[in-house]
Design an enzyme around this catalytic site. Structure first.
Site, PDB file in Angstrom:
ATOM      1  N   ALA A  66       0.842  -1.200   0.000  1.00 51.90           N
ATOM      2  CA  ALA A  66       0.000   0.000   0.000  1.00 51.90           C
ATOM      3  C   ALA A  66       0.872   1.243   0.000  1.00 51.90           C
ATOM      4  O   ALA A  66       1.971   1.244   0.571  1.00 51.90           O
ATOM      5  CB  ALA A  66      -0.891  -0.009   1.231  1.00 51.90           C
ATOM      6  N   GLY A 111       1.025  -5.579   0.553  1.00 49.78           N
ATOM      7  CA  GLY A 111       0.056  -5.707  -0.543  1.00 49.78           C
ATOM      8  C   GLY A 111       0.690  -6.143  -1.850  1.00 49.78           C
ATOM      9  O   GLY A 111       0.013  -6.720  -2.710  1.00 49.78           O
ATOM     10  N   GLU A 114       0.593  -9.756  -1.599  1.00 50.36           N
ATOM     11  CA  GLU A 114      -0.819 -10.172  -1.715  1.00 50.36           C
ATOM     12  C   GLU A 114      -1.282 -10.141  -3.177  1.00 50.36           C
ATOM     13  O   GLU A 114      -2.024 -11.011  -3.622  1.00 50.36           O
ATOM     14  CB  GLU A 114      -1.701  -9.269  -0.854  1.00 50.36           C
ATOM     15  CG  GLU A 114      -1.448  -9.468   0.639  1.00 50.36           C
ATOM     16  CD  GLU A 114      -2.307  -8.556   1.499  1.00 50.36           C
ATOM     17  OE1 GLU A 114      -2.099  -7.328   1.427  1.00 50.36           O
ATOM     18  OE2 GLU A 114      -3.173  -9.071   2.219  1.00 50.36           O
ATOM     19  N   GLU A 134       3.141  -6.481   7.249  1.00 56.43           N
ATOM     20  CA  GLU A 134       2.181  -5.514   7.808  1.00 56.43           C
ATOM     21  C   GLU A 134       2.220  -5.387   9.323  1.00 56.43           C
ATOM     22  O   GLU A 134       2.039  -4.291   9.862  1.00 56.43           O
ATOM     23  CB  GLU A 134       0.746  -5.886   7.383  1.00 56.43           C
ATOM     24  CG  GLU A 134       0.412  -5.586   5.933  1.00 56.43           C
ATOM     25  CD  GLU A 134       0.751  -6.716   4.976  1.00 56.43           C
ATOM     26  OE1 GLU A 134       1.511  -7.634   5.360  1.00 56.43           O
ATOM     27  OE2 GLU A 134       0.255  -6.678   3.840  1.00 56.43           O
TER      28      GLU A 134
END
Ligand code: COA
Length: 260
Positions: A66, A111, A114, A134
């Site tokens: 992110a 992310g 991910e 994270e």
């Protein structure tokens, strides 16, 4: 072709989507996610695209997760909405009818990993580092990571990676089964293109049905999974491509599949 934060190109049946924010390590900002979602939705109906390769610009990161600079100015509601959008977009990618490959040409963190986990296949070059980092930011993987990582490498190792939040090497990721293979840096994209090209020669409806059978079957019992397999097989029986496969075998030539 450029769609805001993405650079998109096509080679035969292979579409290459490059995350193009190198100054931010290709971090996932709002504009990038909107562009990615729009492109994935467009690709669903594009018969010229059979395989999608996702990679990053700049050579340092595939994607650093992110956009933490954008995040700093978000309200709690905005964070919730953004992470929901990220999760929805990656789930769209996971269920996408085309075969998807993550070419990890740099760090894949948070992310970014991910995103790679939502792809069918993952290849990395030898100096890439990967991790769900994270919890060191006092948040959790929120775009599918807590669900996909244990399904790919098993719960014990997934918990260890999430709790320790330390990136691992490509070699370790390969040992864990997190990635499919490791290639030297200069070869990575060519190798991914070669794999994509090979896949794209196979029946496109068969590829989509096989992917659906594996993905959905992993979420249920063996008996239910075999029923899903039967349903997915039923989807290929009436296709013109299946008859073309039989004809090509008989005539000793390469089949030309139309996705019909
Ligand atoms: N969001 C926004 N900007 C990011 C970013 C992110 N996730 N990751 C890196 N950047 C920016 C840095 O702030 C820096 O910008 P600056 O030049 O304006 O300071 C630039 O990208 C280069 O990053 P830098 O850290 O200097 O490069 P590096 O090669 O030393 O390290 C990473 C690269 C990816 C290992 C490191 O940037 C990193 O750990 N990023 C955070 C990853 C993370 O925790 N992701 C989880 C998010 S939930």
């Amino acid at each position: 072709m450029s769609a805001s934060d993405l650079t998109i190109s096509q080679q035969g049946f292979v579409r290459q989507i490059v995350l193009n924010r190198p100054d931010r390590m290709n971090a996932l900002g709002r504009n990038l996610i909107t562009a990615l979602r729009t492109e994935l939705e467009r690709c669903r109906f594009d018969h010229q695209t059979r395989v999608i390769i996702l990679t990053g610009a700049g050579g340092r990161a595939f994607c650093a997760g992110a956009d933490l600079k954008e995040r700093a100015d978000m309200s709690q509601d905005e964070v919730d909405a953004f992470v929901t959008e990220l999760r929805t977009t990656f789930h769209l990618l996971f269920n996408h009818p085309k075969i998807t490959i993550a070419a990890l040409n740099g760090a894949a963190l948070g992310g970014g990993l991910e995103l790679a986990l939502a792809c069918d296949l993952r290849y990395a070059h030898d100096s890439v580092r990967l991790g769900l980092t994270e919890t060191r930011l006092a948040i959790i993987p929120g775009a599918g990571g807590t669900q996909l990582l244990p399904r790919v490498i098993g719960p014990a190792k997934a918990k260890e990676l999430i709790f320790r939040a330390q990136p691992i090497s490509a070699a370790e990721a390969l040992t864990l089964g997190l990635i499919n293979d490791v290639f030297p840096n200069d070869d990575l994209l060519d190798q991914c293109l070669e794999i994509a090209e090979q896949i794209s020669q196979n029946g496109p409806i068969a590829l989509a049905q096989a992917k659906k059978a594996v993905n959905q079957g992993l979420q249920c019992s063996l008996d239910q999974g075999l029923q899903i397999e039967q349903l997915c097989y039923a989807g290929v029986i009436p296709t013109e491509d299946r008859l073309e496969g039989l004809r090509a075998f008989k005539e000793k030539r390469k089949p030309q599949y139309q996705g019909k």
